[in-house]
Motif scaffolding. Structure first.
Motif, mmCIF file in Angstrom:
data_model
loop_
_atom_site.group_PDB
_atom_site.id
_atom_site.type_symbol
_atom_site.label_atom_id
_atom_site.label_comp_id
_atom_site.label_asym_id
_atom_site.label_seq_id
_atom_site.Cartn_x
_atom_site.Cartn_y
_atom_site.Cartn_z
ATOM 1 N N UNK A 10 -56.038 -24.551 -32.444
ATOM 2 C CA UNK A 10 -55.825 -24.287 -33.864
ATOM 3 C C UNK A 10 -57.053 -23.569 -34.436
ATOM 4 N N UNK A 11 -58.226 -24.085 -34.053
ATOM 5 C CA UNK A 11 -59.469 -23.477 -34.543
ATOM 6 C C UNK A 11 -59.524 -21.999 -34.159
ATOM 7 N N UNK A 12 -59.230 -21.696 -32.901
ATOM 8 C CA UNK A 12 -59.281 -20.309 -32.448
ATOM 9 C C UNK A 12 -58.329 -19.440 -33.280
ATOM 10 N N UNK A 13 -57.158 -19.991 -33.604
ATOM 11 C CA UNK A 13 -56.208 -19.204 -34.405
ATOM 12 C C UNK A 13 -56.732 -18.964 -35.813
ATOM 13 N N UNK A 14 -57.432 -19.954 -36.373
ATOM 14 C CA UNK A 14 -57.978 -19.743 -37.718
ATOM 15 C C UNK A 14 -59.143 -18.751 -37.670
ATOM 16 N N UNK A 15 -59.653 -18.480 -36.458
ATOM 17 C CA UNK A 15 -60.690 -17.454 -36.333
ATOM 18 C C UNK A 15 -60.061 -16.103 -36.007
ATOM 19 N N UNK A 26 -54.718 -31.041 -21.550
ATOM 20 C CA UNK A 26 -55.657 -32.022 -22.076
ATOM 21 C C UNK A 26 -56.736 -31.400 -22.957
ATOM 22 N N UNK A 27 -56.843 -30.091 -22.972
ATOM 23 C CA UNK A 27 -57.813 -29.459 -23.870
ATOM 24 C C UNK A 27 -57.350 -29.722 -25.305
ATOM 25 N N UNK A 28 -58.229 -30.261 -26.162
ATOM 26 C CA UNK A 28 -57.785 -30.688 -27.494
ATOM 27 C C UNK A 28 -57.092 -29.565 -28.271
ATOM 28 N N UNK A 29 -55.959 -29.903 -28.889
ATOM 29 C CA UNK A 29 -55.208 -28.942 -29.703
ATOM 30 C C UNK A 29 -56.090 -28.361 -30.796
ATOM 31 N N UNK A 30 -57.044 -29.183 -31.271
ATOM 32 C CA UNK A 30 -57.939 -28.709 -32.331
ATOM 33 C C UNK A 30 -58.564 -27.370 -31.965
ATOM 34 N N UNK A 31 -58.935 -27.220 -30.683
ATOM 35 C CA UNK A 31 -59.584 -25.968 -30.277
ATOM 36 C C UNK A 31 -58.633 -24.781 -30.391
ATOM 37 N N UNK A 33 -47.561 -19.403 -44.441
ATOM 38 C CA UNK A 33 -47.261 -19.050 -43.038
ATOM 39 C C UNK A 33 -47.050 -20.309 -42.201
ATOM 40 N N UNK A 34 -46.173 -20.204 -41.179
ATOM 41 C CA UNK A 34 -45.880 -21.397 -40.381
ATOM 42 C C UNK A 34 -46.746 -21.510 -39.133
ATOM 43 N N UNK A 35 -47.869 -20.802 -39.116
ATOM 44 C CA UNK A 35 -48.855 -21.010 -38.061
ATOM 45 C C UNK A 35 -50.248 -20.727 -38.615
ATOM 46 N N UNK A 36 -51.292 -21.245 -37.951
ATOM 47 C CA UNK A 36 -52.640 -21.041 -38.481
ATOM 48 C C UNK A 36 -53.018 -19.559 -38.466
ATOM 49 N N UNK A 37 -53.835 -19.158 -39.414
ATOM 50 C CA UNK A 37 -54.249 -17.756 -39.471
ATOM 51 C C UNK A 37 -55.663 -17.628 -39.997
ATOM 52 N N UNK A 38 -56.219 -16.426 -39.904
ATOM 53 C CA UNK A 38 -57.633 -16.220 -40.226
ATOM 54 C C UNK A 38 -57.976 -16.349 -41.713
ATOM 55 N N UNK A 39 -56.980 -16.424 -42.596
ATOM 56 C CA UNK A 39 -57.323 -16.578 -44.016
ATOM 57 C C UNK A 39 -57.552 -18.040 -44.387
ATOM 58 N N UNK A 40 -57.260 -18.955 -43.459
ATOM 59 C CA UNK A 40 -57.447 -20.378 -43.731
ATOM 60 C C UNK A 40 -58.289 -21.019 -42.622
ATOM 61 N N UNK A 41 -59.576 -21.191 -42.881
ATOM 62 C CA UNK A 41 -60.480 -21.763 -41.887
ATOM 63 C C UNK A 41 -60.362 -23.269 -41.853
ATOM 64 N N UNK A 42 -60.741 -23.874 -40.719
ATOM 65 C CA UNK A 42 -60.616 -25.331 -40.590
ATOM 66 C C UNK A 42 -61.845 -25.911 -39.904
ATOM 67 N N UNK A 43 -62.242 -27.089 -40.348
ATOM 68 C CA UNK A 43 -63.228 -27.883 -39.619
ATOM 69 C C UNK A 43 -62.610 -29.265 -39.435
ATOM 70 N N UNK A 44 -62.368 -29.641 -38.171
ATOM 71 C CA UNK A 44 -61.831 -30.968 -37.893
ATOM 72 C C UNK A 44 -62.969 -31.973 -37.787
ATOM 73 N N UNK A 45 -62.569 -33.253 -37.694
ATOM 74 C CA UNK A 45 -63.600 -34.283 -37.542
ATOM 75 C C UNK A 45 -64.322 -34.130 -36.199
#
Lengths: 272, 267
Positions: free
Chosen positions: A170-175, A163-168, B70-82
């Protein structure tokens, strides 16, 4: 006049309303006990408060003639060690299994069906197997408690993890976070308050399995004592023991709740 | 002109029978600020997710620096969700320090000693820049919606991504706060030389903020099978030079092709 659904009692009223049923229950019991004892002073079914006090004083203050121990405290200690070991092992097991199957789809595919089936096995039906396999000692009682509640905790933790939002995630991976870092830093800390809640909910079942195991095979413990003195219809011992178990259960629940609020002040507003 | 940062050739996306996107052909260069607008379900978020790496294109090729995306998120592409893009169990400062820690290859990404002091200083500096300098010790549930989004942006920016993806980041905010956030995002875009993709429902926001506006809409429409054709980019405008007339025209067209109003002004 407000609608009933909108009427919220004040703190004082709330306290009064909450204590009222306890007081009534006590009064009814004392009345009934007095009536029976007036008719037959040797009645064992509804002992007076004094008789219960005397019985517990004997068990708690005077060393047993047979073993030299303070029976009441020895029973409490043995039961608590069994219960807490069982619950602790179940919590650890449930946490690891629940977190991993909740977070990693591969492990979920592999282990979740097995976990579901295991959680449907009635634990008491397994008790004879435990006695045969690991004997009548402490290990089988602790194992029964663990088997009884670990699947529940694991499934609860698994669901909370999912139930922890997937957004978190994904966000962690982008960090730049790795799978392990996401498990350790994002998921695990957020699951801890849920683990404490799951343990609180499973303590009731834990007591059930403890008392069942003690009733069948033991030489001491709170459950053992209750079932032992049942033969003599010693309600003066059984009733205080039941109240003592209830008090201990209440204390654990209260302390765990307190611990949760202390350790996880952020968990009131979930899912930021 | 230099090599494009992102190159989409005939990109399409289908879910089973439903065609979401088709024939998307665009090049994006470093430093562009692209806003993506269109009706709900028109595929603009899907396109953003393809760049993010959580969705893959079904057809065509999508290149990042000349290599497949790339087929998964990575550190070169940052994201801000709603929403939900900050960690609720960490304080504001720890949220940003953790972002720095994740860059380190270790079991837990925890930082110690000098590294930790350095990360704390950097985090405090960027939080100051986004206007959260006074709230370092607070937890996300104690923050307003706008403050949470500022935190999410700070987290993303401290990792120095080349591309910043914004998925309706200000959709849930009040108009006054939105204006502040616009100023903030433009400031960060310039100081950190980011390439930004921003999905928005608000056409005005799209015009005001970006250097380039993409309108996603269906080129072909079959009333018997609404999902038979996917959306594509119907307008690709360098918005800094376009005037109010174009905005009105697009508004009219999007309105005409749909039974309902395709976007609403949040007020």
């Amino acid at each position: 006049m407000k609608k009933l659904i909108n009427y919220t009692p004040s703190t004082a009223t709330r306290l009064f309303l909450g204590l009222l049923p306890f007081a009534l229950l006590l009064l009814v019991y004392m009345g009934a006990s007095e009536a029976r004892l007036a008719e037959n002073p040797n009645d064992r079914l509804l002992p007076s408060l004094t008789q219960m006090g005397d019985a517990i004083e004997r068990l708690a203050m005077e060393p047993s003639k047979r073993t030299g121990e303070l029976t009441f405290w020895q029973d409490t200690q043995s039961s608590l060690i069994r219960l807490l070991s069982g619950v602790a092992i179940a919590a650890l097991f449930g946490l690891v299994l629940g977190l991993l199957t909740g977070a990693l789809p591969v492990l979920n595919a592999w282990l979740a069906p097995l976990l579901t089936v295991i959680s449907l096995i009635p634990p008491l039906a397994v008790l004879p197997i435990l006695f045969i396999a690991i004997g009548l000692g402490e290990a089988s009682k602790i194992t029964l408690i663990t088997i009884g509640i670990a699947p529940f905790i694991a499934r609860d933790i698994q669901r909370s993890t999912q139930q922890i939002p997937t957004e978190q995630l994904v966000k962690a991976q982008t960090l730049g976070a790795s799978t392990l870092q996401i498990l350790m830093r994002v998921l695990l800390p957020q699951i801890m308050p849920r683990l404490i809640d799951a343990v609180r909910l499973s303590l009731g079942a834990g007591w059930l399995f403890l008392i069942a195991a003690e009733a069948i095979s033991s030489t001491d413990g709170l459950g053992y004592r209750i079932f032992l003195v049942r033969r003599y219809m010693s309600m003066d011992i059984i009733l205080p023991y039941v109240m003592w178990i209830t008090l201990l259960a209440f204390l654990f629940d209260y302390l765990l709740g307190l611990l949760n609020r202390r350790l996880h002040p952020w968990s009131e507003g979930t899912n930021a | 002109m230099s090599e494009p940062l992102i190159q989409a050739t005939n990109v399409g996306k289908t879910y089973g029978q439903d065609v979401i996107l088709e024939r998307v052909n665009v090049d994006v260069h470093e430093g562009e600020f692209i806003t993506l607008v269109g009706a709900s379900g028109c595929g603009k978020s899907t396109f953003l997710k393809m760049i993010l790496g959580t969705e893959q294109s079904s057809t065509g090729s999508l290149l990042l620096n000349g290599k497949p995306m790339p087929n998964e998120p990575g550190p070169d592409r940052g994201i801000v969700f709603q929403q939900y893009s900050v960690f609720p169990h960490m304080t504001v400062l720890d949220n940003v320090v953790a972002a720095r820690g994740f860059q380190k290859a270790s079991l837990t990404g925890l930082l110690f000693g000098r590294q930790k002091r350095q990360a704390r200083d950097d985090a405090a500096a960027i939080l100051e820049q986004v206007g959260l300098g006074h709230a370092l010790k607070r937890y996300p549930h104690e923050l307003s919606g706008g403050m949470k989004q500022r935190l999410a942006i700070a987290q993303a920016v401290i990792c120095k991504p080349k591309i910043l993806l914004l998925d309706e980041p200000f959709g849930a905010l009040d108009p006054g706060i939105r204006a502040d956030m616009h100023a903030l995002i433009l400031d960060l875009w310039k100081t950190h030389k980011l390439t930004i993709f921003m999905v928005t429902h608000d056409l005005k926001e799209g015009f005001y903020l970006g250097t380039r506006l993409w309108v996603f809409d269906k080129l072909r429409h079959d009333p018997q099978a609404p999902n038979a054709y996917g959306a594509s980019i119907t307008y690709d405008l360098p918005v800094s030079q376009e005037g109010r007339d174009t905005l009105d025209e697009i508004t009219r067209q999007l309105g005409a092709s749909r039974p309902t109003i395709p976007y609403k002004e949040t007020a």
